[in-house]
Write an enzyme that holds these catalytic residues in place. Sequence first.
Site, short mmCIF file in Angstrom:
data_model
loop_
_atom_site.label_atom_id
_atom_site.label_comp_id
_atom_site.label_asym_id
_atom_site.label_seq_id
_atom_site.Cartn_x
_atom_site.Cartn_y
_atom_site.Cartn_z
N PRO A 2 1.83 -3.86 8.24
CG PRO A 2 -0.17 -5.02 8.00
CD PRO A 2 0.41 -3.66 7.99
CD GLU A 3 8.16 -4.56 6.77
OE1 GLU A 3 8.95 -5.34 6.21
OE2 GLU A 3 8.48 -3.43 7.15
CE LYS A 58 4.66 -5.40 1.75
NZ LYS A 58 5.07 -4.08 2.28
NE ARG A 257 7.69 3.99 3.97
CZ ARG A 257 7.31 2.74 3.77
NH1 ARG A 257 7.24 2.22 2.56
NH2 ARG A 257 6.97 1.97 4.79
#
Length: 270
Positions: A2-3, A58, A257
């Site tokens: 989740p961002e 976050k 990433r």
Amino acid sequence: MPELPEVETVRRTLKNFVLKKKIVSVDVLYPKIIEDDIDKFIENVSNQVINDIDRIGKFLIFKLDNTAFVSHLRMEGKYHYVDQDIPLNKHDHIIFNLDDGKQLRYNDTRKFGRMKLVSLNNYSNELPLSKLGAEPFNVDVKELYAKLHKCKLPIKHAILDQSIIAGIGNIYANEICFAMHLDPYTPACKLTKKSVAELKEVSSKILEEAIEQGGTTIHSFSANGIDGLFQVKLKAHMQKICPICGGEITKEAIKGRGTYYCKQCQKRRK
Ligand SMILES: [Zn+2]
């Protein structure tokens, strides 16, 4: 993972269900999620009303009567608000029993999420929140420029560093570089003040749009079954064809990433 937009969506959704509900008791089924002494966490959180839920970067911050706790969903953390007679899922790790007979269940298949007590009135100055940079919406361009100017890392990697700027994860880092026509390998120190101002503007706009649409749903997460209701249209992340030139989107790893970019449209700044 989740961002920021997803966490904001979780925050807004959760508030609709659990605000003003009292946590009667807490069942900790997987202790590693809690970064405090377990008994202390349970004692502090029990018999407390959830008065508000805040978000910084976050992190979610549950504000109770006399204390608060932060919750970071990390890779796969989710909250479910359910009837207490619904059988537990094997990935339900922390159960908050509420005074309306429902349960707020923290579910996490990867078990990387964490919760920690913080003080109610000073949490932004306490770890882990104190080490976060400002969010794109309110970051000072001069301060951001000063941080990036010292940084030789690829810009895409630099904006993932939550101490430089908070709330940008891998998906939106790809989208931000694409929107700026910026080669993600450009060393952060090569960005001019004008580019940094553009970075702030583009990041804010992309995150705001995603919040409006309820975040992406690339990985599962939910705060009461909102999974799949929303889908943000991504232009670079996980895409194959560049929507600008029709060329191929390249996928490479930067610091491990997945990095998606168009070699044609995204240029290195010198
Ligand atoms: Zn292109």
